[in-house]
Design a protein around this motif. Sequence first.
Motif, PDB file in Angstrom:
ATOM      1  N   ALA A 173       0.841  -1.198   0.000  1.00  0.00           N
ATOM      2  CA  ALA A 173       0.000   0.000   0.000  1.00  0.00           C
ATOM      3  C   ALA A 173       0.878   1.251   0.000  1.00  0.00           C
ATOM      4  CB  ALA A 173      -0.912   0.000   1.218  1.00  0.00           C
ATOM      5  N   GLN A 184      -7.827   0.503  -0.446  1.00  0.00           N
ATOM      6  CA  GLN A 184      -7.733  -0.012  -1.823  1.00  0.00           C
ATOM      7  C   GLN A 184      -7.638  -1.537  -1.825  1.00  0.00           C
ATOM      8  OE1 GLN A 184      -8.392   2.377  -4.008  1.00  0.00           O
ATOM      9  NE2 GLN A 184      -8.361   3.628  -2.154  1.00  0.00           N
ATOM     10  N   MET A 185      -7.162  -2.106  -0.723  1.00  0.00           N
ATOM     11  CA  MET A 185      -7.136  -3.568  -0.622  1.00  0.00           C
ATOM     12  C   MET A 185      -8.557  -4.107  -0.704  1.00  0.00           C
ATOM     13  SD  MET A 185      -4.368  -4.057   2.467  1.00  0.00           S
ATOM     14  CE  MET A 185      -4.545  -5.841   2.555  1.00  0.00           C
ATOM     15  N   VAL A 189     -10.214  -6.278  -3.970  1.00  0.00           N
ATOM     16  CA  VAL A 189     -10.728  -7.635  -3.720  1.00  0.00           C
ATOM     17  C   VAL A 189     -12.203  -7.717  -4.126  1.00  0.00           C
ATOM     18  CG1 VAL A 189     -11.295  -9.321  -1.922  1.00  0.00           C
ATOM     19  CG2 VAL A 189      -9.074  -8.194  -1.907  1.00  0.00           C
ATOM     20  N   TRP A 215       0.113  -8.121  -1.941  1.00  0.00           N
ATOM     21  CA  TRP A 215       0.084  -9.585  -1.790  1.00  0.00           C
ATOM     22  C   TRP A 215      -1.133  -9.995  -0.952  1.00  0.00           C
ATOM     23  CZ3 TRP A 215       0.527 -14.063  -3.530  1.00  0.00           C
ATOM     24  CH2 TRP A 215       0.732 -15.212  -2.738  1.00  0.00           C
ATOM     25  N   ALA A 216      -1.494  -9.184   0.058  1.00  0.00           N
ATOM     26  CA  ALA A 216      -2.616  -9.537   0.943  1.00  0.00           C
ATOM     27  C   ALA A 216      -3.958  -9.083   0.383  1.00  0.00           C
ATOM     28  CB  ALA A 216      -2.400  -8.952   2.331  1.00  0.00           C
ATOM     29  N   SER A 217      -3.996  -8.715  -0.920  1.00  0.00           N
ATOM     30  CA  SER A 217      -5.306  -8.429  -1.519  1.00  0.00           C
ATOM     31  C   SER A 217      -5.387  -9.147  -2.864  1.00  0.00           C
ATOM     32  CB  SER A 217      -5.560  -6.923  -1.607  1.00  0.00           C
ATOM     33  OG  SER A 217      -4.619  -6.262  -2.421  1.00  0.00           O
ATOM     34  N   SER A 220      -3.051 -12.236  -4.294  1.00  0.00           N
ATOM     35  CA  SER A 220      -3.119 -13.624  -3.804  1.00  0.00           C
ATOM     36  C   SER A 220      -4.464 -14.266  -4.134  1.00  0.00           C
ATOM     37  CB  SER A 220      -2.851 -13.676  -2.298  1.00  0.00           C
ATOM     38  OG  SER A 220      -3.682 -12.778  -1.601  1.00  0.00           O
ATOM     39  N   LEU A 221      -5.225 -13.650  -5.035  1.00  0.00           N
ATOM     40  CA  LEU A 221      -6.548 -14.191  -5.344  1.00  0.00           C
ATOM     41  C   LEU A 221      -6.699 -14.599  -6.808  1.00  0.00           C
ATOM     42  CD1 LEU A 221      -8.770 -11.789  -3.197  1.00  0.00           C
ATOM     43  CD2 LEU A 221      -8.209 -14.174  -2.709  1.00  0.00           C
ATOM     44  N   ALA A 234       5.740 -11.869  -0.268  1.00  0.00           N
ATOM     45  CA  ALA A 234       5.547 -11.939   1.181  1.00  0.00           C
ATOM     46  C   ALA A 234       4.607 -10.841   1.642  1.00  0.00           C
ATOM     47  CB  ALA A 234       6.887 -11.789   1.897  1.00  0.00           C
ATOM     48  N   PHE A 235       3.948 -11.080   2.762  1.00  0.00           N
ATOM     49  CA  PHE A 235       3.147 -10.015   3.369  1.00  0.00           C
ATOM     50  C   PHE A 235       4.097  -9.085   4.132  1.00  0.00           C
ATOM     51  CE2 PHE A 235       0.606  -8.468   7.053  1.00  0.00           C
ATOM     52  CZ  PHE A 235      -0.167  -7.577   6.334  1.00  0.00           C
ATOM     53  N   SER A 236       4.911  -9.653   5.000  1.00  0.00           N
ATOM     54  CA  SER A 236       5.927  -8.867   5.703  1.00  0.00           C
ATOM     55  C   SER A 236       7.280  -9.141   5.071  1.00  0.00           C
ATOM     56  CB  SER A 236       5.992  -9.260   7.179  1.00  0.00           C
ATOM     57  OG  SER A 236       4.721  -9.140   7.766  1.00  0.00           O
ATOM     58  N   GLN A 259       8.099 -20.223  -2.287  1.00  0.00           N
ATOM     59  CA  GLN A 259       6.644 -20.078  -2.180  1.00  0.00           C
ATOM     60  C   GLN A 259       5.911 -21.149  -2.979  1.00  0.00           C
ATOM     61  OE1 GLN A 259       5.543 -18.664   0.198  1.00  0.00           O
ATOM     62  NE2 GLN A 259       5.613 -16.428   0.242  1.00  0.00           N
ATOM     63  N   GLN A 264       2.001 -21.596  -2.238  1.00  0.00           N
ATOM     64  CA  GLN A 264       1.404 -20.274  -2.416  1.00  0.00           C
ATOM     65  C   GLN A 264       1.273 -19.848  -3.882  1.00  0.00           C
ATOM     66  OE1 GLN A 264       0.041 -18.853   0.173  1.00  0.00           O
ATOM     67  NE2 GLN A 264       0.823 -20.512   1.439  1.00  0.00           N
TER      68      GLN A 264
END
Lengths: 337, 306
Positions: A173, A184-185, A189, A215-217, A220-221, A234-236, A259, A264
């Motif tokens: 972000a 925006q995440m 989504v 990655w967290a929105s 990863s979908l 990675a997320f972090s 991954q 993943q």
Amino acid sequence: MSRVGRNIHVSVDRLRQLAHRDARPRKISADAGTCPKCDSHYSADEMQRNLRVCPACGHHFAVTARERMEQLGEPGGYVELWPELRAADPLQFTDLKPYTERIADAEKSTGLGEAIVCAELEVRHVPAVAAIMDFSYMGGSMGAVVGEKLARACDHAAQKGQPLIVVAASGGARMQEGTLALMQMAKTVIALDALAEARVPVVVVLAHPTTGGVWASFASLGDITYAEPGALIAFSGPRVIEETTREVLPSDFGRAERQLENGQVDAVVDRRELAERIGRVLHILRRPELEGPGAMGSPALQWAQGGAQRAAGAVQSLPRKVMDRIRPGSPDGEDPE
Amino acid sequence: MSERGGGRFVRKVAEKVRRAPEAVDDDLWASVQLARHAERPYTLDYITRMCSDFEEVHGDRLFGDDHAMVAGFGRFHDRPVAFIGQQKGRDTNERTFRNFGMAGPEGYRKAMRVMEIANRLGIPVVTLIDTPGAFPGASAEERGQGGAISRSIQMMWRLDVPTLAVIIGEGSSGGALGLGVADRVLMLENSTYSVISPEGASAILWRDASKARQAAQAFKPTAANCYRWGVVDAVVPEPDGGAHTDHEQAAEILDQYIYRALTDLGAMPPVERRRARRERFRKLGPLRDPEGGMGMATGRGTPPPG
Ligand SMILES: [Zn+2]
């Protein structure tokens, strides 16, 4: 590394030839560079021809969004969508530099209006909508414009009934848009579900790096998710993890190959095979042309509709011996003759 | 476990606040500190006060049970409501046990498990958000932290039942948003909602861990600002001096806000609710006016009192 090799499906010979040829020592031109991984020299022209992959060691360099459009699309080019959208400064944000200045600098140095380029293009003759992120524009970070363009790309693809191809390359972000960047995440989504409703697939390519809120929105979908070799996913990020947990991370932490092991991503795909690979999977997922009145619905329904004739045809073409075996009343495994 | 929170803490803190009233002012930094005040009521403190009965569930049925995430079903105003939220701890042991309110993928998957049940049974979902962020750890990454958060966002958006999210303390990063996609989003007066914690921002943007205060000033992550930006729909008032001064009263006020919101949302047809939910998030994030000018967030002015 062998895993990368295994995932290359076509023209390995050609790659080998290229690698061989390009490994020869040569004069370095003014716009040449050196691979950080293997120290081999290359010319700018050669780098572009090789899709910004080191010809000697296969190291994947960053690609700008527009260059990637050209790499993925047909020679006919692509039609860019919503290039006019620009970021606002809702927080009147300043860190070491005002945000407005950062945007202006980014636009000047990249020639891009934002960190994502959306376009209509054809990948191996399959018409699609592509949303490609550009890491060189403020680390590919997602603010309101990236969120909006991605959401519009989802709507556009759904409306056209065409697959969406997303190439992610982002640090996450955009800090400078604060809480609104976080939102925006959610926006992206939710927008992805337009494609679910239209029953068209989403292919996501994870380039280096794909981290944080991206990655967290949406990243990863994907229905099908490819990662470029060596991409950090990675997320972090490793630094945050090491500082927070005092863990010592392996050097391949979060990398594409790792991954894949973690389950993943679906495959690690060499960039030189990427267009081919995306085209191939889109061809597999392509719905048959719809025929006749009320020809709606999913491939599953189409199976049911055209099923009877098709099944009969298939059975006709079976060898006589098998036909006899599956005919009711004939004893299984025995030739009635 | 919340039972032992109440009186003792409240009295102690009330004294502290009386001695130093300047600690509670409009200053952003004070706000940030209040949001993560050690005596502030946490998720279970609210749930146990608001529900006549609460059945907590455990485990994601895939890997383990995440103690940083609490999820279950409660009896709220004599109706069933699913409650989900990050849980922080008060003393050192409890903090460690709760992993400082930083959930891993198992936490979000447990949350999704409860959302799915609630949706199937027609039970509204209320989330209470209080986290410095999702857990940054190698094991969490290996088990798909990113995908767990994105899928939690996706599932919340897809729910047919009424949904409500409340930021009760610290709402930082994707870890907070993982529980934040609801029909209505409320924020307690002294809570914060931001893309990153001030400390994280300080290290990344100022390249100096000591600039947290400056970062908070830049992010302006207060309830009033989030309301102005349209990120939250209402600001829930806290007892004088902050929620930490009176857990009972804080829970009572929140109870009334949740009750009112669920009543309103329950009256809407599910299709209409989802359409509005989509629109709500779609319009967040201003673009630059092509006529020039950098543009403030399309605003709503200041939040109404109470
Ligand atoms: Zn190289």
